[in-house]
Design an enzyme around this catalytic site. Structure first.
Site, PDB file in Angstrom:
ATOM      1  N   LYS A   1       0.505  -0.922  -0.327  1.00 51.46           N
ATOM      2  CA  LYS A   1      -0.058   0.206  -0.176  1.00 51.46           C
ATOM      3  C   LYS A   1       0.872   1.708  -0.015  1.00 51.46           C
ATOM      4  O   LYS A   1       0.846   1.899  -0.888  1.00 51.46           O
ATOM      5  CB  LYS A   1      -0.866   0.135   0.805  1.00 51.46           C
ATOM      6  CG  LYS A   1      -1.452   1.353   1.810  1.00 51.46           C
ATOM      7  CD  LYS A   1      -2.304   1.473   3.042  1.00 51.46           C
ATOM      8  CE  LYS A   1      -2.355   2.828   3.629  1.00 51.46           C
ATOM      9  NZ  LYS A   1      -3.659   2.966   2.466  1.00 51.46           N
TER      10      LYS A   1
ATOM     11  N   ILE B   1     -21.522  11.948   0.899  1.00 48.05           N
ATOM     12  CA  ILE B   1     -21.795  10.698   1.483  1.00 48.05           C
ATOM     13  C   ILE B   1     -21.574  10.906   3.154  1.00 48.05           C
ATOM     14  O   ILE B   1     -22.547   9.796   3.295  1.00 48.05           O
ATOM     15  CB  ILE B   1     -21.771   9.699   0.444  1.00 48.05           C
ATOM     16  CG1 ILE B   1     -21.666   9.778  -1.154  1.00 48.05           C
ATOM     17  CG2 ILE B   1     -21.783   8.442   1.264  1.00 48.05           C
ATOM     18  CD1 ILE B   1     -22.817   9.621  -1.079  1.00 48.05           C
ATOM     19  N   GLY B   2     -20.607  11.305   3.378  1.00 49.24           N
ATOM     20  CA  GLY B   2     -20.322  11.272   5.165  1.00 49.24           C
ATOM     21  C   GLY B   2     -19.097  12.087   4.847  1.00 49.24           C
ATOM     22  O   GLY B   2     -18.564  12.523   5.857  1.00 49.24           O
TER      23      GLY B   2
ATOM     24  N   CYS C   1     -19.893   8.705  -3.724  1.00 50.95           N
ATOM     25  CA  CYS C   1     -19.283   7.668  -2.162  1.00 50.95           C
ATOM     26  C   CYS C   1     -18.914   8.342  -1.319  1.00 50.95           C
ATOM     27  O   CYS C   1     -18.345   9.973  -1.789  1.00 50.95           O
ATOM     28  CB  CYS C   1     -18.301   6.250  -2.741  1.00 50.95           C
ATOM     29  SG  CYS C   1     -18.528   4.976  -1.535  1.00 50.95           S
TER      30      CYS C   1
ATOM     31  N   CYS D   1      -7.365  -0.595   2.445  1.00 50.68           N
ATOM     32  CA  CYS D   1      -7.203  -1.202   3.105  1.00 50.68           C
ATOM     33  C   CYS D   1      -7.680  -1.119   4.284  1.00 50.68           C
ATOM     34  O   CYS D   1      -8.520  -0.300   4.456  1.00 50.68           O
ATOM     35  CB  CYS D   1      -5.460  -1.937   3.580  1.00 50.68           C
ATOM     36  SG  CYS D   1      -4.732  -2.293   2.802  1.00 50.68           S
TER      37      CYS D   1
ATOM     38  N   TRP E   1     -18.804  -6.763   7.054  1.00 50.37           N
ATOM     39  CA  TRP E   1     -17.377  -5.667   6.973  1.00 50.37           C
ATOM     40  C   TRP E   1     -16.683  -6.421   7.900  1.00 50.37           C
ATOM     41  O   TRP E   1     -15.815  -5.419   8.669  1.00 50.37           O
ATOM     42  CB  TRP E   1     -17.513  -4.305   6.535  1.00 50.37           C
ATOM     43  CG  TRP E   1     -17.365  -4.326   5.054  1.00 50.37           C
ATOM     44  CD1 TRP E   1     -17.995  -5.083   4.012  1.00 50.37           C
ATOM     45  CD2 TRP E   1     -17.878  -2.865   4.421  1.00 50.37           C
ATOM     46  NE1 TRP E   1     -18.555  -4.460   2.594  1.00 50.37           N
ATOM     47  CE2 TRP E   1     -18.001  -3.589   3.795  1.00 50.37           C
ATOM     48  CE3 TRP E   1     -17.897  -1.386   5.158  1.00 50.37           C
ATOM     49  CZ2 TRP E   1     -18.225  -2.285   1.977  1.00 50.37           C
ATOM     50  CZ3 TRP E   1     -18.150  -0.353   4.179  1.00 50.37           C
ATOM     51  CH2 TRP E   1     -18.403  -1.227   2.727  1.00 50.37           C
TER      52      TRP E   1
ATOM     53  N   HIS F   1     -13.104   7.208  -6.691  1.00 51.88           N
ATOM     54  CA  HIS F   1     -11.845   6.598  -6.600  1.00 51.88           C
ATOM     55  C   HIS F   1     -10.805   7.120  -7.635  1.00 51.88           C
ATOM     56  O   HIS F   1      -9.682   6.225  -7.706  1.00 51.88           O
ATOM     57  CB  HIS F   1     -12.355   5.462  -6.914  1.00 51.88           C
ATOM     58  CG  HIS F   1     -13.184   4.745  -5.390  1.00 51.88           C
ATOM     59  ND1 HIS F   1     -12.934   5.410  -3.889  1.00 51.88           N
ATOM     60  CD2 HIS F   1     -14.646   4.108  -5.126  1.00 51.88           C
ATOM     61  CE1 HIS F   1     -13.643   3.806  -3.468  1.00 51.88           C
ATOM     62  NE2 HIS F   1     -14.647   4.533  -4.081  1.00 51.88           N
TER      63      HIS F   1
ATOM     64  N   CYS G   1     -22.744   1.539  -1.905  1.00 52.41           N
ATOM     65  CA  CYS G   1     -21.548   1.308  -3.289  1.00 52.41           C
ATOM     66  C   CYS G   1     -20.752   0.354  -3.787  1.00 52.41           C
ATOM     67  O   CYS G   1     -21.530  -0.472  -2.827  1.00 52.41           O
ATOM     68  CB  CYS G   1     -20.711   2.109  -2.573  1.00 52.41           C
ATOM     69  SG  CYS G   1     -20.385   1.629  -1.857  1.00 52.41           S
TER      70      CYS G   1
ATOM     71  N   ASP H   1     -25.646   3.864   6.667  1.00 56.14           N
ATOM     72  CA  ASP H   1     -25.491   3.592   5.529  1.00 56.14           C
ATOM     73  C   ASP H   1     -25.249   1.679   4.906  1.00 56.14           C
ATOM     74  O   ASP H   1     -25.002   1.021   6.421  1.00 56.14           O
ATOM     75  CB  ASP H   1     -23.743   3.530   5.820  1.00 56.14           C
ATOM     76  CG  ASP H   1     -23.510   4.945   5.194  1.00 56.14           C
ATOM     77  OD1 ASP H   1     -24.146   5.789   4.865  1.00 56.14           O
ATOM     78  OD2 ASP H   1     -22.556   5.638   4.965  1.00 56.14           O
TER      79      ASP H   1
END
Length: 808
Positions: free
Chosen positions: A62, A481-482, A777, A566, A611, A745, A693, A649
């Site tokens: 990453k 979205i937040g 998103c 991640c 999740w 994204h 999403c 959500d």
């Protein structure tokens, strides 16, 4: 820089990667009691790993990717980190004693994107014509660039991993354009490790693709099978020349409900490759669910295949098919170690399953394996120094699962480690009997919940009218979205507070300043319904789990979601409840900063469930209902505090949908019910939003309607506005809806004109009275410079269309 060069092993690597501890010194352990045991490589038993996490035990890939993308480091730096990771993974498996070690499961972004590069199936907008697909083109397909958007990204089956969706059509000219598979095989071979190269199978690749934008949506993707097989044959020839003895084709698509024509195409594809497969041992791996009887028959009838891999954790019915008929002389790769969860394997139970298989196919034909790639679990438990001893003894991450596979293989072959099995049994018993796992009151409350369907007392059309009187929003209201960008300073403040380096007073003041910045920016931009930006939150699931009972958290339990992104899933080990309010303090603070509506932001029960690493000792719906009751209490407290718009959500609702149609109705019933529990008691004037999403929602649109939310915001732009097709087909949606108008994204900033065009497409199928304007998103991963420009264009587009509506 070509893709081949991307895989080049640096000529003078140190004996152990500097950024990674040598796994053989600590990782191969099921518990501290066995950490000193190192199986000898020359005694490798029949053991196999489907795939392994590529991100690194401390997210090395990453950070290397993001540094490269930001221009802070060069190609060689990225290649060095990647080579170190690959070697560390291969050596770990070899040192443990794994016989069949996979290669080509590493990826700089995504394995489906790697296959697109291998096949030369690059969409024309990226300007690639021939030669090896290099970094510029590869990452442009994944992330977009300043001039063209990224390819669509969606969920990989029912996981939280996202893949890049290939865009195909009759005019695509396939060619062998990435030699990554053979070069990684050679790389491992140079280290003295013989590996099994892994390829996404041709059926899975095609059936997970989509027709390109200029291709008719009814185009049959399987009609391209004869065009891609020549490239696969070239890859196979290359691998054989390099000395490969095995090849693994991943065909998880076989667990889906395929029709007769699709199954025939599968059989024909592998028959056509038969001559190219000569001289290779062939494994076809399936995973994530049972293989239907028809697919099982088609698969096991293939003459060119040496072994078949099955998920025997989620695919228990497949075991019944094996008992009835398994081809004589073939290898059975038995996926008995769970690749999708973090609970220690019950070694005795798995051994019993292996013994059943022995009676059917013979001991020498059984290979112990993982249920799927370990990509979907955390990397190494050895890095978890803060988990309490009892809980840690219940867990097993990827590095430990490799050891479990080998321990089972050894035991199955007559070399059982009695001490290890005894320790494992004690830990299994500890988990079953621990008082921290169950709570009688919570179980009573859940039992009561199942007696009602929990619907709000008024219809959505009536509620929307009452809410509009209270909120007085314009046509095409804008919102986000937040989350807003999570800056380095913001993360530092949270870390320092968690480490008690700053006081609570200083922490609250710092977060308040961040709230004020986000609120001011939205007001200046002209956003209609605001968010506080979630500066106080690390992750949309972890933040809530930290405040709920029954959850535990890791320090380095990271799992790849997509690219460099991640997540660190919480561990749900016991019954769930809410000891106290979780968000009311922060939401109330933010609402006092503005006269505009401020959304209270919550994560829904289904998303928290899907999740997280979920306990496997009770049905998932029971855990979900426990979470729903906890969120319901939070919703009540937010409403009492004067928050009039509350977003719950459910980004992962579609993700949890079972892969087999016969199982989907039951899941949707309890998942939708769980969402309704959270908000069934609020007033008609309180507006309930939800967000979803990066999944295909068209096939569950009726369940989405049944959630009975007042407003739903949903990803739309990156998927080429696929969502809108369901409304073209006549589905009526009377609640508020905000299909995303731009992809967050990608660093690409759409113009106001482009967004206005998207809004007009939406208005062709949706009433302006219910349409909202918002991004796809949350904005957490973007930079403020990108956010300001994109949101400014979004608001400008909404105002433009709004003015046109007023004139008409």
């Amino acid at each position: 820089m070509g893709q081949r060069a991307l895989q080049r092993v640096p000529p003078s690597l140190p004996s152990h990667p500097p950024s990674l501890p040598p796994p053989s010194s600590s990782s191969p352990s099921l518990s501290s009691a066995t950490s000193s045991r190192r199986p000898l490589r020359h005694r490798a038993m029949s053991s196999h790993i489907v795939g392994y996490p590529r991100i690194g035990p401390k997210r090395e890939l990453k950070f290397a990717l993001e540094s490269f993308w930001d221009g802070k480091t060069g190609v060689e730096d990225l290649q060095n980190v990647a080579a170190n990771l690959r070697r560390s993974i291969w050596k770990h498996m070899a040192d443990v004693g794994i016989k069949y070690i996979p290669s080509n499961t590493f990826s700089y972004y995504d394995q489906m994107l790697d296959t697109t590069a291998m096949l030369g199936a690059v969409p024309s907008r990226y300007g690639w014509e021939t030669g090896e697909v290099g970094f510029d083109v590869y990452f442009s397909m994944a992330r977009g660039n300043a001039s063209v958007p990224a390819m669509e990204m969606t969920k990989w089956f029912d996981t939280n991993y996202h893949y890049i969706v290939p865009e195909l059509g009759p005019s695509v000219k396939f060619s062998y354009a990435s030699h990554k598979a053979v070069e990684e095989f050679k790389e491992a071979k140079a280290l003295g490790i013989d590996t099994v190269p892994v390829l996404i199978g041709p059926m899975t690749y095609l059936l997970l693709s989509k027709p390109a934008k200029d291709v008719d949506k009814s185009f049959c993707l399987l009609s391209l099978i004869d065009k891609i097989l020549p490239v696969y044959k070239e890859v196979l020839a290359d691998l054989k020349s390099a000395g490969a003895r095995w090849i693994q084709f991943d065909e998880p698509i076989l667990v889906m409900d395929l029709d007769t024509n699709q199954l025939q195409a599968f059989s024909d594809a592998y028959s056509h490759m038969e001559s190219s497969l000569a001289g290779l041992n062939v494994l076809i791996a399936t995973y994530f669910a049972d293989v239907p009887a028809e697919a099982y028959k088609a698969l096991t009838s293939l003459k060119c295949v040496t072994g078949f891999g099955f998920d025997l954790v989620r695919g228990l019915e497949t075991l019944d098919l094996i008992k009835v008929d398994f081809p004589r002389g073939k290898l059975l790769f038995a996926g008995v170690v769970d690749g999708r969860n973090i609970w220690a394997n019950d070694l005795s139970a798995s051994l019993k399953t292996l013994q059943i298989l022995e009676d059917i196919v013979g001991k020498e034909k059984v290979v112990v394996s993982t249920s799927c790639s370990l990509l979907h679990t955390a990397v190494d438990l050895v890095n978890e120094i803060k988990l309490d001893k009892e809980l840690k003894s219940w867990l097993s991450f990827a590095a430990q699962k490799v050891v479990e596979v080998n321990a089972l293989a050894k035991s199955f072959s007559g070399f059982k480690d009695e001490a290890l099995f005894a320790s494992n049994s004690m830990r299994q018993a500890s988990r079953r009997s621990s008082p921290r796992v169950t709570n009688a009151t919570i179980r009573h409350n859940v039992a009561a919940v199942m007696k009602s369907d929990h619907r709000r007392s008024t219809k959505v059309s009536v509620r929307l009218q009452a809410q509009q009187k209270k909120l007085n929003l314009p046509a095409l209201p804008t919102t986000t979205i937040g989350s807003f960008p999570q800056t380095t300073d913001l993360r530092r403040i949270r870390r320092e507070f968690k480490a008690r380096k700053i006081s609570e007073i200083d922490y609250v003041q710092a977060i308040k300043v961040e709230f004020e910045k986000v609120v001011k920016l939205q007001e200046e931009l002209g956003i209609d319904v605001l968010v506080h930006g979630e500066a106080e939150r690390n992750d949309m699931v972890e933040y809530f789990g930290e405040q709920l009972s029954g959850f535990a958290f890791t320090s380095n339990g990271w799992v790849q979601s997509y690219g460099s992104r991640c997540v660190k899933p919480p561990i749900i080990y016991g019954d769930v409840s809410r000891p106290k309010a979780m968000t009311v303090f922060w939401s109330s603070m933010a609402q006092k900063m503005t006269q505009l509506p401020m959304k209270g932001m919550l994560t829904g029960p289904v998303t928290i469930l899907n999740w997280s690493f979920v306990r496997n000792d009770q049905p998932r719906y029971e855990t979900c209902f426990q979470i729903a009751l906890a969120i319901k209490d939070e919703v009540k407290d937010l409403e009492k505090a004067g928050i009039t718009v509350i977003q719950i959500d459910e980004a992962a609702l579609r993700e949890g949908l079972p892969l087999r149609r016969s199982e989907q109705e039951l899941y949707l019933d309890w998942a939708v019910h769980a969402f309704r529990i959270t908000n069934c008691d609020v007033q008609a004037t309180t507006q309930i939003h939800t967000h979803m999403c990066y999944s295909n929602f068209n096939d569950i649109i009726n369940s989405i309607i049944n959630m009975d939310a007042d407003v739903i915001t949903i990803e739309n732009s990156r998927s080429d506005e696929k969502l809108l097709s369901v409304f073209h087909e006549g589905v009526k949606y009377s609640a508020g809806i905000g299909p995303g108008v731009y992809d967050i994204h990608s660093p690409r900033i759409p113009s106001a004109e482009e967004i206005a065009e998207r809004i007009n497409k939406m208005l062709a199928v949706l009433d302006s009275k219910v349409l909202w304007v918002n991004p796809d998103c949350g904005l957490k991963t973007r930079k403020y410079s990108e956010v300001k420009s994109a949101l400014s264009n979004m608001v400008a587009a909404a105002k433009l269309i709004r003015s046109q509506l007023n004139k008409s």
